[in-house]
Motif scaffolding. Structure first.
Motif, PDB file in Angstrom:
ATOM      1  N   ASN A  65       6.453  -5.576  10.019  1.00 54.49           N
ATOM      2  CA  ASN A  65       5.650  -5.951   8.852  1.00 54.49           C
ATOM      3  C   ASN A  65       5.450  -7.457   8.728  1.00 54.49           C
ATOM      4  O   ASN A  65       4.918  -7.920   7.725  1.00 54.49           O
ATOM      5  CB  ASN A  65       6.297  -5.399   7.584  1.00 54.49           C
ATOM      6  CG  ASN A  65       6.312  -3.896   7.536  1.00 54.49           C
ATOM      7  OD1 ASN A  65       5.459  -3.228   8.118  1.00 54.49           O
ATOM      8  ND2 ASN A  65       7.301  -3.331   6.864  1.00 54.49           N
ATOM      9  N   TYR A  66       5.888  -8.208   9.737  1.00 57.32           N
ATOM     10  CA  TYR A  66       5.689  -9.661   9.798  1.00 57.32           C
ATOM     11  C   TYR A  66       6.342 -10.386   8.610  1.00 57.32           C
ATOM     12  O   TYR A  66       5.877 -11.425   8.159  1.00 57.32           O
ATOM     13  CB  TYR A  66       4.190  -9.992   9.861  1.00 57.32           C
ATOM     14  CG  TYR A  66       3.886 -11.274  10.625  1.00 57.32           C
ATOM     15  CD1 TYR A  66       4.080 -11.333  11.995  1.00 57.32           C
ATOM     16  CD2 TYR A  66       3.395 -12.395   9.980  1.00 57.32           C
ATOM     17  CE1 TYR A  66       3.797 -12.490  12.698  1.00 57.32           C
ATOM     18  CE2 TYR A  66       3.113 -13.564  10.676  1.00 57.32           C
ATOM     19  CZ  TYR A  66       3.318 -13.604  12.043  1.00 57.32           C
ATOM     20  OH  TYR A  66       3.040 -14.761  12.745  1.00 57.32           O
ATOM     21  N   GLU A  67       7.477  -9.847   8.146  1.00 55.88           N
ATOM     22  CA  GLU A  67       8.162 -10.453   7.013  1.00 55.88           C
ATOM     23  C   GLU A  67       8.908 -11.732   7.393  1.00 55.88           C
ATOM     24  O   GLU A  67       9.215 -12.548   6.524  1.00 55.88           O
ATOM     25  CB  GLU A  67       9.149  -9.449   6.407  1.00 55.88           C
ATOM     26  CG  GLU A  67       8.512  -8.234   5.777  1.00 55.88           C
ATOM     27  CD  GLU A  67       7.814  -8.548   4.459  1.00 55.88           C
ATOM     28  OE1 GLU A  67       7.797  -9.715   4.032  1.00 55.88           O
ATOM     29  OE2 GLU A  67       7.276  -7.603   3.849  1.00 55.88           O
ATOM     30  N   PRO A  81      -2.133   1.435   6.481  1.00 58.28           N
ATOM     31  CA  PRO A  81      -1.357   1.737   7.681  1.00 58.28           C
ATOM     32  C   PRO A  81      -2.240   1.793   8.914  1.00 58.28           C
ATOM     33  O   PRO A  81      -3.462   1.834   8.805  1.00 58.28           O
ATOM     34  CB  PRO A  81      -0.763   3.109   7.356  1.00 58.28           C
ATOM     35  CG  PRO A  81      -1.770   3.740   6.450  1.00 58.28           C
ATOM     36  CD  PRO A  81      -2.331   2.618   5.618  1.00 58.28           C
ATOM     37  N   GLY A  82      -1.600   1.830  10.042  1.00 53.90           N
ATOM     38  CA  GLY A  82      -2.318   1.873  11.309  1.00 53.90           C
ATOM     39  C   GLY A  82      -1.321   1.754  12.447  1.00 53.90           C
ATOM     40  O   GLY A  82      -0.142   1.461  12.237  1.00 53.90           O
ATOM     41  N   MET A  89      -4.423  -8.856  14.181  1.00 57.44           N
ATOM     42  CA  MET A  89      -3.839  -9.610  13.084  1.00 57.44           C
ATOM     43  C   MET A  89      -4.578 -10.937  12.945  1.00 57.44           C
ATOM     44  O   MET A  89      -4.816 -11.634  13.945  1.00 57.44           O
ATOM     45  CB  MET A  89      -2.348  -9.882  13.329  1.00 57.44           C
ATOM     46  CG  MET A  89      -1.500  -8.639  13.447  1.00 57.44           C
ATOM     47  SD  MET A  89       0.226  -9.012  13.892  1.00 57.44           S
ATOM     48  CE  MET A  89       0.707 -10.069  12.540  1.00 57.44           C
ATOM     49  N   LEU A  90      -4.926 -11.265  11.732  1.00 50.86           N
ATOM     50  CA  LEU A  90      -5.543 -12.548  11.439  1.00 50.86           C
ATOM     51  C   LEU A  90      -4.459 -13.442  10.865  1.00 50.86           C
ATOM     52  O   LEU A  90      -3.903 -13.160   9.805  1.00 50.86           O
ATOM     53  CB  LEU A  90      -6.688 -12.379  10.447  1.00 50.86           C
ATOM     54  CG  LEU A  90      -7.552 -13.624  10.216  1.00 50.86           C
ATOM     55  CD1 LEU A  90      -8.316 -13.991  11.483  1.00 50.86           C
ATOM     56  CD2 LEU A  90      -8.531 -13.382   9.074  1.00 50.86           C
ATOM     57  N   ASP A 210      -8.685  -3.789  -0.373  1.00 55.91           N
ATOM     58  CA  ASP A 210      -9.488  -3.885   0.847  1.00 55.91           C
ATOM     59  C   ASP A 210      -8.804  -3.243   2.047  1.00 55.91           C
ATOM     60  O   ASP A 210      -9.309  -3.308   3.165  1.00 55.91           O
ATOM     61  CB  ASP A 210      -9.816  -5.346   1.157  1.00 55.91           C
ATOM     62  CG  ASP A 210      -8.571  -6.235   1.261  1.00 55.91           C
ATOM     63  OD1 ASP A 210      -7.433  -5.702   1.201  1.00 55.91           O
ATOM     64  OD2 ASP A 210      -8.741  -7.460   1.378  1.00 55.91           O
ATOM     65  N   GLY A 211      -7.638  -2.614   1.834  1.00 51.75           N
ATOM     66  CA  GLY A 211      -6.931  -1.957   2.924  1.00 51.75           C
ATOM     67  C   GLY A 211      -6.097  -2.882   3.774  1.00 51.75           C
ATOM     68  O   GLY A 211      -5.546  -2.452   4.791  1.00 51.75           O
ATOM     69  N   LEU A 212      -5.963  -4.150   3.385  1.00 53.54           N
ATOM     70  CA  LEU A 212      -5.206  -5.123   4.160  1.00 53.54           C
ATOM     71  C   LEU A 212      -3.851  -5.401   3.539  1.00 53.54           C
ATOM     72  O   LEU A 212      -3.704  -5.444   2.315  1.00 53.54           O
ATOM     73  CB  LEU A 212      -5.970  -6.446   4.260  1.00 53.54           C
ATOM     74  CG  LEU A 212      -7.339  -6.437   4.925  1.00 53.54           C
ATOM     75  CD1 LEU A 212      -7.915  -7.842   4.925  1.00 53.54           C
ATOM     76  CD2 LEU A 212      -7.266  -5.876   6.339  1.00 53.54           C
TER      77      LEU A 212
END
Length: 236
Positions: A65-67, A81-82, A89-90, A210-212
């Motif tokens: 989750n890039y925490e 999710p995905g 990833m931006l 926005d789903g992000l």
């Protein structure tokens, strides 16, 4: 005319290629590349395969989750999710008042038993590669490794990178002066941040309307969308 949104910018990454020739990169070619490896012991759990809900599993969710990223240096947005594999990833790189949007793609997912220096170890994690428009070129792996005989768990950052061609002479000079220093600072803070988070992990990520997901937790819409998107468009 509608200004591009953050969701638009993330979606645009799908068609961008990796921005370097892998045949001219490590391990085949090392000249001109920074080769980095940073390791931190996170703690221990019982020997054997990872415990359900244990240290390795907890740390793995935080990494996915890039925490671990220090938001003063680097933030991320991705669709959730995905699938982890293939995730675009931006990244928003932050330096003083400057903001840069950088695209990366997860191209390898790790989950295997390897022969480590202290015996067999279970390694999980993932690697991303930089996309066209990124200020750097290279590959970065975030790995968690558990020694199966001792239960010792490590967090590892393994990377190779170099500066990408930058047309703007001021930006090129600034990156040459501060880019490497900021990169090494990011590594150091990421290790320390994850070590703290495994003892008090945040709630699972929740996507916005926005789903992000904006990572790490606590990063809210703001300059990420309104300020940065005006001046930096990945892929140009």
């Amino acid at each position: 005319m509608r200004r591009p949104s953050l969701a638009d910018a993330v979606a645009a990454l799908h068609d961008l290629p990796v921005n370097y020739d892998e045949a001219a990169a490590p391990p085949a070619v090392t000249a001109g590349w920074h080769i980095d490896r940073r390791v931190l012991e996170l703690g221990r759990e019982a020997p054997g395969e990872p415990e359900p809900g244990g240290l390795l599993e907890t740390a793995g969710a935080l990494v996915n989750n890039y925490e671990f990223s220090d938001p003063s240096i680097l933030r991320a947005a991705f669709r959730y999710p995905g699938d982890l594999m293939g995730r675009d990833m931006l990244l928003e790189a932050r330096f003083l008042v400057l903001r840069f949007l950088l695209g990366v793609r997860i191209t390898t997912e790790h989950d295997e038993v390897r022969d480590g220096s202290r015996g067999p170890e279970r390694v999980i994690g993932w690697s991303y590669q930089t996309l066209r428009g990124h200020l750097e070129q290279g590959r970065l792996a975030y790995e968690l490794a558990k020694e199966l005989e001792t239960g010792r768990v490590e967090f590892r950052i393994v990377a190779y990178s170099r500066q990408a061609p930058i047309r703007n002479p001021v930006l090129r000079l600034g990156f040459r002066l501060f880019g490497r220093r900021t990169q090494l600072k990011f590594y150091r803070l990421a290790l320390a941040r994850l070590r703290g988070l495994v003892h008090a992990p945040p709630a699972p990520p929740r996507p916005g309307p926005d789903g992000l997901v904006r990572a790490p937790s606590g990063v809210e819409p703001g300059r990420f969308e309104t300020f940065t998107l005006r001046f930096a468009h990945p892929g140009r």
